[in-house]
Design a protein around this motif. Structure first.
Motif, PDB file in Angstrom:
ATOM      1  N   ASP A 198       0.863  -1.178   0.000  1.00 39.81           N
ATOM      2  CA  ASP A 198       0.000   0.000   0.000  1.00 39.81           C
ATOM      3  C   ASP A 198       0.902   1.232   0.000  1.00 39.81           C
ATOM      4  O   ASP A 198       1.713   1.408   0.908  1.00 39.81           O
ATOM      5  CB  ASP A 198      -0.898  -0.013   1.239  1.00 39.81           C
ATOM      6  N   MET A 199       0.748   2.055  -1.015  1.00 39.69           N
ATOM      7  CA  MET A 199       1.570   3.262  -1.144  1.00 39.69           C
ATOM      8  C   MET A 199       0.646   4.476  -1.191  1.00 39.69           C
ATOM      9  O   MET A 199       0.120   4.805  -2.246  1.00 39.69           O
ATOM     10  CB  MET A 199       2.410   3.204  -2.420  1.00 39.69           C
ATOM     11  N   GLY A 200       0.395   5.073  -0.043  1.00 40.52           N
ATOM     12  CA  GLY A 200      -0.438   6.264  -0.002  1.00 40.52           C
ATOM     13  C   GLY A 200      -1.862   6.023  -0.457  1.00 40.52           C
ATOM     14  O   GLY A 200      -2.427   6.856  -1.157  1.00 40.52           O
ATOM     15  N   GLY A 201      -2.441   4.884  -0.093  1.00 39.12           N
ATOM     16  CA  GLY A 201      -3.818   4.598  -0.462  1.00 39.12           C
ATOM     17  C   GLY A 201      -3.985   3.874  -1.783  1.00 39.12           C
ATOM     18  O   GLY A 201      -5.091   3.503  -2.149  1.00 39.12           O
ATOM     19  N   GLU A 202      -2.900   3.674  -2.510  1.00 41.46           N
ATOM     20  CA  GLU A 202      -2.950   2.925  -3.764  1.00 41.46           C
ATOM     21  C   GLU A 202      -2.126   1.661  -3.614  1.00 41.46           C
ATOM     22  O   GLU A 202      -1.107   1.658  -2.937  1.00 41.46           O
ATOM     23  CB  GLU A 202      -2.407   3.760  -4.925  1.00 41.46           C
ATOM     24  N   LYS A 203      -2.581   0.611  -4.257  1.00 46.46           N
ATOM     25  CA  LYS A 203      -1.862  -0.662  -4.222  1.00 46.46           C
ATOM     26  C   LYS A 203      -0.900  -0.722  -5.398  1.00 46.46           C
ATOM     27  O   LYS A 203      -1.255  -0.411  -6.534  1.00 46.46           O
ATOM     28  CB  LYS A 203      -2.829  -1.837  -4.316  1.00 46.46           C
ATOM     29  N   GLY A 231      -3.764   1.213  -8.319  1.00 52.61           N
ATOM     30  CA  GLY A 231      -4.568   2.361  -7.915  1.00 52.61           C
ATOM     31  C   GLY A 231      -5.413   2.012  -6.709  1.00 52.61           C
ATOM     32  O   GLY A 231      -5.304   0.938  -6.122  1.00 52.61           O
ATOM     33  N   SER A 232      -6.282   2.909  -6.321  1.00 50.15           N
ATOM     34  CA  SER A 232      -7.110   2.653  -5.142  1.00 50.15           C
ATOM     35  C   SER A 232      -8.251   1.692  -5.464  1.00 50.15           C
ATOM     36  O   SER A 232      -8.504   0.744  -4.714  1.00 50.15           O
ATOM     37  CB  SER A 232      -7.629   3.961  -4.554  1.00 50.15           C
ATOM     38  N   THR A 233      -8.947   1.901  -6.572  1.00 49.52           N
ATOM     39  CA  THR A 233     -10.067   1.027  -6.912  1.00 49.52           C
ATOM     40  C   THR A 233      -9.568  -0.357  -7.321  1.00 49.52           C
ATOM     41  O   THR A 233     -10.115  -1.375  -6.884  1.00 49.52           O
ATOM     42  CB  THR A 233     -10.928   1.631  -8.036  1.00 49.52           C
ATOM     43  N   GLY A 234      -8.526  -0.415  -8.118  1.00 43.74           N
ATOM     44  CA  GLY A 234      -7.945  -1.707  -8.481  1.00 43.74           C
ATOM     45  C   GLY A 234      -7.427  -2.442  -7.259  1.00 43.74           C
ATOM     46  O   GLY A 234      -7.533  -3.663  -7.156  1.00 43.74           O
ATOM     47  N   GLY A 235      -6.878  -1.672  -6.317  1.00 41.39           N
ATOM     48  CA  GLY A 235      -6.418  -2.265  -5.063  1.00 41.39           C
ATOM     49  C   GLY A 235      -7.571  -2.853  -4.270  1.00 41.39           C
ATOM     50  O   GLY A 235      -7.446  -3.915  -3.658  1.00 41.39           O
ATOM     51  N   ARG A 236      -8.714  -2.169  -4.297  1.00 40.28           N
ATOM     52  CA  ARG A 236      -9.890  -2.691  -3.596  1.00 40.28           C
ATOM     53  C   ARG A 236     -10.377  -3.983  -4.261  1.00 40.28           C
ATOM     54  O   ARG A 236     -10.742  -4.938  -3.574  1.00 40.28           O
ATOM     55  CB  ARG A 236     -11.013  -1.642  -3.577  1.00 40.28           C
ATOM     56  N   ILE A 237     -10.349  -4.020  -5.580  1.00 45.24           N
ATOM     57  CA  ILE A 237     -10.716  -5.244  -6.291  1.00 45.24           C
ATOM     58  C   ILE A 237      -9.764  -6.364  -5.878  1.00 45.24           C
ATOM     59  O   ILE A 237     -10.190  -7.487  -5.602  1.00 45.24           O
ATOM     60  CB  ILE A 237     -10.706  -5.021  -7.813  1.00 45.24           C
ATOM     61  N   LEU A 280     -18.824  -4.017  -5.241  1.00 44.22           N
ATOM     62  CA  LEU A 280     -18.224  -2.753  -5.661  1.00 44.22           C
ATOM     63  C   LEU A 280     -19.284  -1.690  -5.956  1.00 44.22           C
ATOM     64  O   LEU A 280     -19.100  -0.522  -5.606  1.00 44.22           O
ATOM     65  CB  LEU A 280     -17.341  -2.970  -6.893  1.00 44.22           C
ATOM     66  N   ALA A 281     -20.383  -2.085  -6.588  1.00 42.23           N
ATOM     67  CA  ALA A 281     -21.454  -1.134  -6.917  1.00 42.23           C
ATOM     68  C   ALA A 281     -22.029  -0.525  -5.646  1.00 42.23           C
ATOM     69  O   ALA A 281     -22.269   0.692  -5.585  1.00 42.23           O
ATOM     70  CB  ALA A 281     -22.542  -1.812  -7.737  1.00 42.23           C
ATOM     71  N   VAL A 282     -22.215  -1.345  -4.616  1.00 39.40           N
ATOM     72  CA  VAL A 282     -22.727  -0.834  -3.341  1.00 39.40           C
ATOM     73  C   VAL A 282     -21.692   0.070  -2.687  1.00 39.40           C
ATOM     74  O   VAL A 282     -22.000   1.181  -2.238  1.00 39.40           O
ATOM     75  CB  VAL A 282     -23.110  -2.009  -2.403  1.00 39.40           C
ATOM     76  N   GLU A 283     -20.453  -0.393  -2.644  1.00 40.34           N
ATOM     77  CA  GLU A 283     -19.388   0.359  -1.972  1.00 40.34           C
ATOM     78  C   GLU A 283     -19.138   1.723  -2.625  1.00 40.34           C
ATOM     79  O   GLU A 283     -18.916   2.710  -1.937  1.00 40.34           O
ATOM     80  CB  GLU A 283     -18.104  -0.471  -1.980  1.00 40.34           C
ATOM     81  N   TYR A 284     -19.175   1.768  -3.961  1.00 39.91           N
ATOM     82  CA  TYR A 284     -18.887   3.013  -4.679  1.00 39.91           C
ATOM     83  C   TYR A 284     -20.143   3.759  -5.121  1.00 39.91           C
ATOM     84  O   TYR A 284     -20.042   4.779  -5.799  1.00 39.91           O
ATOM     85  CB  TYR A 284     -17.981   2.721  -5.878  1.00 39.91           C
ATOM     86  N   ASP A 285     -21.305   3.229  -4.746  1.00 38.98           N
ATOM     87  CA  ASP A 285     -22.593   3.862  -5.031  1.00 38.98           C
ATOM     88  C   ASP A 285     -22.763   4.183  -6.518  1.00 38.98           C
ATOM     89  O   ASP A 285     -23.013   5.323  -6.915  1.00 38.98           O
ATOM     90  CB  ASP A 285     -22.773   5.132  -4.178  1.00 38.98           C
ATOM     91  N   ILE A 286     -22.576   3.149  -7.340  1.00 37.72           N
ATOM     92  CA  ILE A 286     -22.789   3.280  -8.781  1.00 37.72           C
ATOM     93  C   ILE A 286     -23.700   2.146  -9.247  1.00 37.72           C
ATOM     94  O   ILE A 286     -23.900   1.164  -8.542  1.00 37.72           O
ATOM     95  CB  ILE A 286     -21.464   3.278  -9.584  1.00 37.72           C
ATOM     96  N   PRO A 305     -12.971  -5.067 -18.027  1.00 36.05           N
ATOM     97  CA  PRO A 305     -11.700  -4.848 -18.738  1.00 36.05           C
ATOM     98  C   PRO A 305     -10.481  -4.899 -17.810  1.00 36.05           C
ATOM     99  O   PRO A 305      -9.423  -5.389 -18.203  1.00 36.05           O
ATOM    100  CB  PRO A 305     -11.858  -3.456 -19.359  1.00 36.05           C
ATOM    101  N   PHE A 306     -10.642  -4.408 -16.580  1.00 35.82           N
ATOM    102  CA  PHE A 306      -9.552  -4.472 -15.607  1.00 35.82           C
ATOM    103  C   PHE A 306      -9.203  -5.928 -15.298  1.00 35.82           C
ATOM    104  O   PHE A 306      -8.026  -6.307 -15.294  1.00 35.82           O
ATOM    105  CB  PHE A 306      -9.948  -3.713 -14.333  1.00 35.82           C
ATOM    106  N   LEU A 307     -10.222  -6.747 -15.052  1.00 37.17           N
ATOM    107  CA  LEU A 307      -9.989  -8.164 -14.768  1.00 37.17           C
ATOM    108  C   LEU A 307      -9.393  -8.880 -15.974  1.00 37.17           C
ATOM    109  O   LEU A 307      -8.513  -9.740 -15.823  1.00 37.17           O
ATOM    110  CB  LEU A 307     -11.292  -8.846 -14.347  1.00 37.17           C
ATOM    111  N   GLU A 308      -9.845  -8.529 -17.168  1.00 37.69           N
ATOM    112  CA  GLU A 308      -9.285  -9.130 -18.382  1.00 37.69           C
ATOM    113  C   GLU A 308      -7.803  -8.794 -18.508  1.00 37.69           C
ATOM    114  O   GLU A 308      -6.992  -9.637 -18.893  1.00 37.69           O
ATOM    115  CB  GLU A 308     -10.062  -8.681 -19.613  1.00 37.69           C
ATOM    116  N   HIS A 309      -7.443  -7.571 -18.159  1.00 40.56           N
ATOM    117  CA  HIS A 309      -6.030  -7.175 -18.191  1.00 40.56           C
ATOM    118  C   HIS A 309      -5.228  -7.990 -17.177  1.00 40.56           C
ATOM    119  O   HIS A 309      -4.135  -8.503 -17.501  1.00 40.56           O
ATOM    120  CB  HIS A 309      -5.892  -5.675 -17.916  1.00 40.56           C
ATOM    121  N   LEU A 310      -5.747  -8.110 -15.953  1.00 40.48           N
ATOM    122  CA  LEU A 310      -5.053  -8.906 -14.938  1.00 40.48           C
ATOM    123  C   LEU A 310      -4.893 -10.355 -15.392  1.00 40.48           C
ATOM    124  O   LEU A 310      -3.855 -10.974 -15.158  1.00 40.48           O
ATOM    125  CB  LEU A 310      -5.804  -8.859 -13.606  1.00 40.48           C
TER     126      LEU A 310
END
Length: 99
Positions: free
Chosen positions: A23-28, A42-48, A65-71, A82-87
């Motif tokens: 963890d580097m300043g809130g980002e993984k 990043g922070s969201t990718g780190g949360r994933i 994630l939708a509940v946590e980020y209210d989207i 797409p993020f998971l596909e990249h990983l």
């Protein structure tokens, strides 16, 4: 990079072993021991990354994630898949076909 098939709602996502994460300043940030590559999640990718510490179905991950980020879940899915596909292409996660 490896080609992957599309990720489906019931597919199970899990982390592969062999990555150092800090963890580097809130980002993984992560280093793959196998490839020697560094990744800034990043922070969201780190949360994933945290959420897939235990195996999760894609739909469960999207819902959390939708509940946590209210989207809206569909908006979340458009960003997360797409993020998971990249990983996956980078060999950092496993995606198992769910039922």
């Amino acid at each position: 990079m490896t080609a992957i098939t599309p990720i489906h709602a019931n597919d199970v996502i899990s982390r592969k072993e062999g990555n150092l994460v800090s963890d580097m300043g809130g980002e993984k940030v992560m280093m793959s021991i196998a490839s020697g590559k560094y990744y800034n999640l990043g922070s969201t990718g780190g949360r994933i990354w945290e959420l897939i510490a235990e195996q999760r179905k894609l739909d469960e991950l999207i819902e959390a994630l939708a509940v946590e980020y209210d989207i809206q879940p569909e908006q979340c899915r458009e960003q997360v898949v797409p993020f998971l596909e990249h990983l996956s292409r980078e060999g950092l996660i496993d995606i198992s076909r769910g039922v």
